[in-house]
Design a protein around this motif. Structure first.
Motif, PDB file in Angstrom:
ATOM      1  N   ALA A  76      19.626   1.875 -10.803  1.00 57.88           N
ATOM      2  CA  ALA A  76      20.728   1.912 -11.773  1.00 57.88           C
ATOM      3  C   ALA A  76      22.014   1.331 -11.199  1.00 57.88           C
ATOM      4  CB  ALA A  76      20.962   3.347 -12.241  1.00 57.88           C
ATOM      5  N   VAL A  77      22.270   1.554  -9.916  1.00 57.71           N
ATOM      6  CA  VAL A  77      23.547   1.116  -9.343  1.00 57.71           C
ATOM      7  C   VAL A  77      23.479  -0.212  -8.600  1.00 57.71           C
ATOM      8  CG1 VAL A  77      24.473   3.461  -9.206  1.00 57.71           C
ATOM      9  CG2 VAL A  77      23.327   2.492  -7.212  1.00 57.71           C
ATOM     10  N   VAL A  78      22.307  -0.591  -8.115  1.00 60.76           N
ATOM     11  CA  VAL A  78      22.203  -1.773  -7.247  1.00 60.76           C
ATOM     12  C   VAL A  78      22.679  -3.077  -7.888  1.00 60.76           C
ATOM     13  CG1 VAL A  78      19.778  -2.418  -7.681  1.00 60.76           C
ATOM     14  CG2 VAL A  78      20.796  -2.780  -5.419  1.00 60.76           C
ATOM     15  N   PRO A  79      22.557  -3.286  -9.201  1.00 58.36           N
ATOM     16  CA  PRO A  79      23.062  -4.554  -9.740  1.00 58.36           C
ATOM     17  C   PRO A  79      24.565  -4.757  -9.548  1.00 58.36           C
ATOM     18  CG  PRO A  79      21.605  -3.500 -11.331  1.00 58.36           C
ATOM     19  CD  PRO A  79      21.851  -2.506 -10.226  1.00 58.36           C
ATOM     20  N   ASN A  80      25.304  -3.686  -9.323  1.00 57.12           N
ATOM     21  CA  ASN A  80      26.757  -3.783  -9.178  1.00 57.12           C
ATOM     22  C   ASN A  80      27.231  -3.643  -7.731  1.00 57.12           C
ATOM     23  OD1 ASN A  80      27.483  -3.986 -12.029  1.00 57.12           O
ATOM     24  ND2 ASN A  80      26.560  -1.956 -12.140  1.00 57.12           N
ATOM     25  N   LEU A  81      26.308  -3.587  -6.793  1.00 60.25           N
ATOM     26  CA  LEU A  81      26.672  -3.374  -5.395  1.00 60.25           C
ATOM     27  C   LEU A  81      26.533  -4.649  -4.585  1.00 60.25           C
ATOM     28  CD1 LEU A  81      24.813   0.000  -4.637  1.00 60.25           C
ATOM     29  CD2 LEU A  81      27.177  -0.325  -5.402  1.00 60.25           C
ATOM     30  N   PRO A  82      27.405  -4.832  -3.595  1.00 54.59           N
ATOM     31  CA  PRO A  82      27.184  -5.920  -2.640  1.00 54.59           C
ATOM     32  C   PRO A  82      25.865  -5.666  -1.897  1.00 54.59           C
ATOM     33  CG  PRO A  82      29.404  -5.009  -2.413  1.00 54.59           C
ATOM     34  CD  PRO A  82      28.655  -4.107  -3.341  1.00 54.59           C
ATOM     35  N   ALA A  83      25.244  -6.725  -1.414  1.00 50.00           N
ATOM     36  CA  ALA A  83      23.921  -6.618  -0.773  1.00 50.00           C
ATOM     37  C   ALA A  83      23.915  -5.620   0.388  1.00 50.00           C
ATOM     38  CB  ALA A  83      23.462  -7.992  -0.300  1.00 50.00           C
ATOM     39  N   ARG A  84      24.940  -5.662   1.228  1.00 49.78           N
ATOM     40  CA  ARG A  84      24.977  -4.749   2.387  1.00 49.78           C
ATOM     41  C   ARG A  84      25.095  -3.293   1.950  1.00 49.78           C
ATOM     42  NH1 ARG A  84      28.658  -6.826   7.160  1.00 49.78           N
ATOM     43  NH2 ARG A  84      29.619  -4.889   6.523  1.00 49.78           N
ATOM     44  N   VAL A  85      25.846  -3.029   0.888  1.00 51.17           N
ATOM     45  CA  VAL A  85      25.966  -1.661   0.374  1.00 51.17           C
ATOM     46  C   VAL A  85      24.638  -1.229  -0.244  1.00 51.17           C
ATOM     47  CG1 VAL A  85      27.209  -0.128  -1.203  1.00 51.17           C
ATOM     48  CG2 VAL A  85      28.450  -1.919   0.021  1.00 51.17           C
ATOM     49  N   SER A  86      23.958  -2.142  -0.923  1.00 52.64           N
ATOM     50  CA  SER A  86      22.642  -1.843  -1.489  1.00 52.64           C
ATOM     51  C   SER A  86      21.668  -1.434  -0.393  1.00 52.64           C
ATOM     52  CB  SER A  86      22.082  -3.058  -2.228  1.00 52.64           C
ATOM     53  OG  SER A  86      22.901  -3.404  -3.313  1.00 52.64           O
ATOM     54  N   ALA A  87      21.678  -2.171   0.713  1.00 51.15           N
ATOM     55  CA  ALA A  87      20.783  -1.855   1.831  1.00 51.15           C
ATOM     56  C   ALA A  87      21.157  -0.515   2.468  1.00 51.15           C
ATOM     57  CB  ALA A  87      20.830  -2.974   2.871  1.00 51.15           C
ATOM     58  N   ALA A  88      22.453  -0.277   2.649  1.00 56.39           N
ATOM     59  CA  ALA A  88      22.893   0.999   3.221  1.00 56.39           C
ATOM     60  C   ALA A  88      22.507   2.158   2.319  1.00 56.39           C
ATOM     61  CB  ALA A  88      24.407   0.980   3.446  1.00 56.39           C
ATOM     62  N   LEU A  89      22.652   1.977   1.014  1.00 56.99           N
ATOM     63  CA  LEU A  89      22.285   3.033   0.069  1.00 56.99           C
ATOM     64  C   LEU A  89      20.779   3.278   0.092  1.00 56.99           C
ATOM     65  CD1 LEU A  89      23.125   5.070  -2.090  1.00 56.99           C
ATOM     66  CD2 LEU A  89      22.951   3.228  -3.780  1.00 56.99           C
ATOM     67  N   ALA A  90      19.986   2.220   0.183  1.00 56.28           N
ATOM     68  CA  ALA A  90      18.528   2.384   0.252  1.00 56.28           C
ATOM     69  C   ALA A  90      18.141   3.195   1.493  1.00 56.28           C
ATOM     70  CB  ALA A  90      17.836   1.019   0.259  1.00 56.28           C
ATOM     71  N   ALA A  91      18.758   2.892   2.638  1.00 59.84           N
ATOM     72  CA  ALA A  91      18.469   3.639   3.872  1.00 59.84           C
ATOM     73  C   ALA A  91      18.919   5.098   3.742  1.00 59.84           C
ATOM     74  CB  ALA A  91      19.156   2.967   5.060  1.00 59.84           C
ATOM     75  N   TYR A  92      20.099   5.299   3.167  1.00 65.86           N
ATOM     76  CA  TYR A  92      20.601   6.663   2.963  1.00 65.86           C
ATOM     77  C   TYR A  92      19.652   7.456   2.066  1.00 65.86           C
ATOM     78  CZ  TYR A  92      23.580  10.443   1.226  1.00 65.86           C
ATOM     79  OH  TYR A  92      24.079  11.668   0.878  1.00 65.86           O
ATOM     80  N   LEU A  93      19.232   6.850   0.965  1.00 65.95           N
ATOM     81  CA  LEU A  93      18.341   7.538   0.033  1.00 65.95           C
ATOM     82  C   LEU A  93      16.994   7.834   0.673  1.00 65.95           C
ATOM     83  CD1 LEU A  93      19.208   5.650  -3.275  1.00 65.95           C
ATOM     84  CD2 LEU A  93      19.758   8.034  -2.703  1.00 65.95           C
ATOM     85  N   ALA A  94      16.484   6.932   1.489  1.00 72.86           N
ATOM     86  CA  ALA A  94      15.219   7.183   2.187  1.00 72.86           C
ATOM     87  C   ALA A  94      15.361   8.392   3.114  1.00 72.86           C
ATOM     88  CB  ALA A  94      14.784   5.947   2.970  1.00 72.86           C
ATOM     89  N   GLY A  95      16.456   8.444   3.860  1.00 76.98           N
ATOM     90  CA  GLY A  95      16.697   9.595   4.733  1.00 76.98           C
ATOM     91  C   GLY A  95      16.910  10.875   3.952  1.00 76.98           C
ATOM     92  N   PHE A  96      17.619  10.756   2.844  1.00 80.24           N
ATOM     93  CA  PHE A  96      17.881  11.926   2.003  1.00 80.24           C
ATOM     94  C   PHE A  96      16.576  12.483   1.432  1.00 80.24           C
ATOM     95  CE2 PHE A  96      18.505  13.693  -2.219  1.00 80.24           C
ATOM     96  CZ  PHE A  96      19.323  14.770  -1.909  1.00 80.24           C
ATOM     97  N   VAL A  97      15.742  11.607   0.877  1.00 77.74           N
ATOM     98  CA  VAL A  97      14.461  12.056   0.312  1.00 77.74           C
ATOM     99  C   VAL A  97      13.589  12.674   1.412  1.00 77.74           C
ATOM    100  CG1 VAL A  97      12.300  11.261  -0.751  1.00 77.74           C
ATOM    101  CG2 VAL A  97      14.505  10.547  -1.694  1.00 77.74           C
ATOM    102  N   ALA A  98      13.595  12.079   2.593  1.00 80.90           N
ATOM    103  CA  ALA A  98      12.832  12.659   3.707  1.00 80.90           C
ATOM    104  C   ALA A  98      13.343  14.063   4.029  1.00 80.90           C
ATOM    105  CB  ALA A  98      12.927  11.758   4.935  1.00 80.90           C
ATOM    106  N   ALA A  99      14.652  14.267   3.991  1.00 78.25           N
ATOM    107  CA  ALA A  99      15.216  15.599   4.253  1.00 78.25           C
ATOM    108  C   ALA A  99      14.747  16.605   3.204  1.00 78.25           C
ATOM    109  CB  ALA A  99      16.745  15.533   4.280  1.00 78.25           C
TER     110      ALA A  99
END
Length: 176
Positions: A76-99
């Motif tokens: 939902a949010v990635v179309p409006n994010l710079p590429a580096r923020v998209s990648a950082a968010l993907a990593a954050y979400l992966a860690g969050f889901v793992a938690a």
């Protein structure tokens, strides 16, 4: 989803589908220009999200529940994010889901802790504004983005990307 506002009619209405990330990030920095408040807010939002996701995962213990929620949010949010923020968010979400998935589940008698995390962490976030008080003039931003339900929804969806951008990708602002 277009949200109406009372801003200048020449300004496009706030929309979850079309967000000016750079402009809203600049608005974010007016009240969140200190390193500590950004850390405080990210920790508080992690706790709010954890309370919701962990409760849902406790109710439906299928790994696709938190994975699907995180993936839907990212899409939902990635179309409006710079590429580096998209990648950082993907990593954050992966860690969050793992938690969420790997945290030991609470016993049935203590499951009330999950929903309790939401208001407690929200209060932690509000407390951050009492400790970190640096703020810049927001007059222009308040005109373009008036307070209300539309702004609430946009900020609800984009605050974590703003925080990750500040903490991981905009370190030059830490000293400011």
């Amino acid at each position: 989803m277009t949200l109406s506002t009372t801003a200048d009619p020449a300004d496009p209405p706030l929309s979850l589908a079309r967000v000016d990330f750079a402009d809203l990030y600049a608005r974010h920095l007016c009240r969140h220009s200190q390193f500590g408040i950004n850390v405080n807010h990210l920790a508080a939002l992690f706790g709010v999200w954890f309370g919701v996701y962990a409760m849902l995962y406790w109710l439906v213990p299928v790994v696709w529940v938190p994975v699907g929620l995180a993936a839907a949010y990212w899409l939902a949010v990635v179309p409006n994010l710079p590429a580096r923020v998209s990648a950082a968010l993907a990593a954050y979400l992966a860690g969050f889901v793992a938690a969420v998935v790997y945290a030991p589940p609470l016993p049935a008698w203590a499951v009330w802790v999950y929903p309790l995390l939401v208001p407690l962490c929200y209060k932690l976030q509000a407390w951050g504004h009492k400790v970190f008080t640096t703020a810049a003039d927001m007059t222009d931003f308040n005109r373009r983005y008036p307070k209300g339900r539309p702004l609430f929804w946009v900020l609800l969806f984009y605050e974590v990307p703003f925080l990750l951008n500040y903490l991981l990708l905009d370190r030059r602002r830490w000293a400011a």
